[in-house]
Every structure is written in structure tokens, then in C-alpha cells.
Design an enzyme around this catalytic site. Structure first.
Site, PDB file in Angstrom:
ATOM      1  N   ARG A 137      23.663   9.861 -53.871  1.00  0.00           N
ATOM      2  CA  ARG A 137      24.550   9.356 -53.515  1.00  0.00           C
ATOM      3  C   ARG A 137      24.104   7.614 -53.436  1.00  0.00           C
ATOM      4  O   ARG A 137      24.856   7.037 -52.959  1.00  0.00           O
ATOM      5  CB  ARG A 137      25.070   9.646 -52.099  1.00  0.00           C
ATOM      6  N   LYS A 138      23.025   7.234 -54.025  1.00  0.00           N
ATOM      7  CA  LYS A 138      22.604   6.095 -54.088  1.00  0.00           C
ATOM      8  C   LYS A 138      23.282   5.492 -55.278  1.00  0.00           C
ATOM      9  O   LYS A 138      22.774   5.436 -56.493  1.00  0.00           O
ATOM     10  CB  LYS A 138      21.244   6.054 -54.204  1.00  0.00           C
ATOM     11  N   THR A 139      24.571   5.215 -55.215  1.00  0.00           N
ATOM     12  CA  THR A 139      25.427   4.498 -56.144  1.00  0.00           C
ATOM     13  C   THR A 139      25.733   3.051 -55.809  1.00  0.00           C
ATOM     14  O   THR A 139      25.822   2.954 -54.771  1.00  0.00           O
ATOM     15  CB  THR A 139      26.675   5.281 -56.579  1.00  0.00           C
TER      16      THR A 139
END
Length: 277
Positions: free
Chosen positions: A128-130
């Protein structure tokens, strides 16, 4: 498919246009053709379908020589035709989409291919490191690369992390409480920072155990132990995974390796658009 994404990109183009693109306005109504050129030696292309749907909104016809997920090489990769004004106001935004998504797909594909040579059924997943507002584009690019998107949103899977455990008081209580509201179609994943936490999660009924920030040797040893006692469980390795050394993390008992750097550190893939007539 992708309707909302396309709508958002069209809005970006209209905001970029402002009241009017004064440099292009005298060309309005002039029919012209252009080509999109890849300036890098090669890449895995991503964003084709989205860009084509955006161009359709501006009555621009497009033909790409490759589909999403295919390898392309330096030179012309698409032809466009339509109103010169529309082509010019769309130019930078569509090139940005192709560059952004292809950069991610190219990096991810290289890692996926290296990993699958060792273990064909291994899943290389995003995290989820977007980047805010562009996460969907990043996840789609991962899919085009042959990788796994992981969760697209918080409701895709109940992931119990360190802060959840702190608030619930224990892993067992967290799994129990979350299970009460969870649909049968959803899985529970628990983040474990120690061997004790991993076994507590498995015993509590987690479907997936994430080994967080383990070294390759530690992860391999613990994964083997977990599978011996809980063969049905999926084991994910995450946290601090160095994609340059992906081979070191792959073993028989690890099912998924998730890597934040797939979406946070990318090398720019360069495209340009040139008018041909």
C-alpha cells in the site's frame, strides 16, 4: 472498465488546458497525425488501454503496436490522428501516464521474472506504499508486469498490523473480534514481527501470516516450521525486502513476497510525441 480513472485523467487534461491553450488554439479544427516514440532501449508497456480510452474522449484515434504488459523496443510504438488542438492539449498528460505506469511495470516485471525462474508459483506483490491519487494506476501497472496487486483497498482483506494488535490487546483477540464482522469471502492476514507472534496468528486462525522484516534465512526457517504445523496457511514475506537480491528471499515455504520499492522507487521510462503531418 477503468471508467472512473479515465474520467479523472480527462479532468486533469481540462484543468491543464485552463481557459484555453493559446499556443494551440489557432490549430483548432486542423486534422493531423502524430506518433508516440519510446526513447529508452526497451520497456514493459503499461497504460495503453487507459490512454486509448482517454483519447477517445477527445475524438482522437489511436493504434498501439503493443498491448499492456508486452515488451516494446526503442522507436515508434503508436500512431494517433485527430484534431491538432486536442492532440496537443492531451500530449503531456498521456505521455506522463504511459511513462509512470510503464516505469513501474518494467521494474516489477524484471523482478517477477527473476523470482519465477526459481519458484514458478511465487507471487511478487505490491504494497500500500503508493502515491496518493495515483495508487490505482500503480496497481494496474503491477498487474501488467505479472505481479500481484495485493489489497486494492482496506476492505479487500482484513490485515491486522502492529497498531491493531496494540489496541485489541493480543493477536488472538484481534482475530476473534475481526472474524465476527468479516464475510466468508474475505481472508484475515496478521503481521508478525517475531516467531511467537507468527505462531500465535496461525493458532488464532489467520489465513495469511506476514513475516515482517525478517532476514532471508530467518524467514525461510520460520516459514518451514509454520507450514509443518499449519500447512494450509499462506506465508507472506514483507518489510525491508531488497529487490536487487530477490533470489535470497525465495524458498519452498514462502508463498508471497511483497515489496514496497515496486511502487516507491522507479526509473523513468521516456516517451515523446511527434507530429508526422
Amino acid at each position: 472498465m477503468y471508467d472512473k480513472i479515465v474520467e479523472n485523467i480527462v479532468d486533469l487534461i481540462r484543468k491543464d488546458e485552463g481557459f484555453i491553450d493559446f499556443a494551440s488554439y489557432p490549430l483548432k479544427g486542423k486534422k493531423t497525425s502524430a506518433c508516440i516514440i519510446l526513447k529508452n532501449e526497451e520497456a514493459i508497456i503499461s497504460g495503453v488501454e487507459i490512454v486509448q480510452k482517454v483519447l477517445e474522449k477527445f475524438n482522437i484515434e489511436s493504434e498501439f503496436k503493443a498491448k499492456d504488459g508486452e515488451r516494446i523496443f526503442k522507436g515508434e510504438i503508436a500512431t494517433l490522428s485527430g484534431d491538432a488542438y486536442n492532440l496537443l492539449i492531451c500530449e503531456r498528460t498521456i505521455l506522463n501516464v504511459l511513462s509512470f505506469m510503464s516505469s513501474i511495470a518494467t521494474k516489477a516485471n524484471a523482478i517477477v521474472e527473476r523470482a519465477k525462474k526459481i519458484k514458478p508459483d511465487i507471487k511478487i506483490a505490491a504494497t500500500r506504499k503508493t502515491i496518493p491519487f495515483t495508487g490505482e494506476l500503480q496497481k494496474i501497472a503491477i498487474m501488467h508486469a505479472g505481479g500481484d496487486t495485493h489489497r486494492l483497498n482496506l476492505s479487500d482483506c482484513a490485515m491486522i498490523k502492529d497498531n491493531h494488535i496494540a489496541l485489541y490487546g493480543s493477536i488472538a483477540n484481534a482475530v476473534q473480534q475481526v472474524r465476527k464482522n468479516l464475510s466468508f469471502s474475505k481472508k484475515i492476514e496478521v503481521e508478525a514481527e517475531t516467531e511467537e507472534m507468527a505462531f500465535e496468528a496461525a493458532k488464532a486462525g489467520a489465513d495469511i501470516v506476514m513475516l515482517d522484516n525478517f532476514s532471508p534465512s530467518q524467514a525461510s526457517s520460520l516459514a518451514k516450521k509454520l507450514k509443518e504445523s499449519y500447512p494450509h496457511i499462506l506465508i507472506e514475506l514483507s518489510g525491508g525486502v531488497n529487490p536487487e537480491k530477490i533470489e535470497e528471499y525465495i524458498c519452498e515455504h514462502i508463498d508471497i513476497i511483497s515489496i514496497g520499492k515496486l511502487t516507491t522507487e522507479i526509473k523513468y521510462i521516456d516517451f515523446s510525441m511527434e507530429i508526422v503531418k
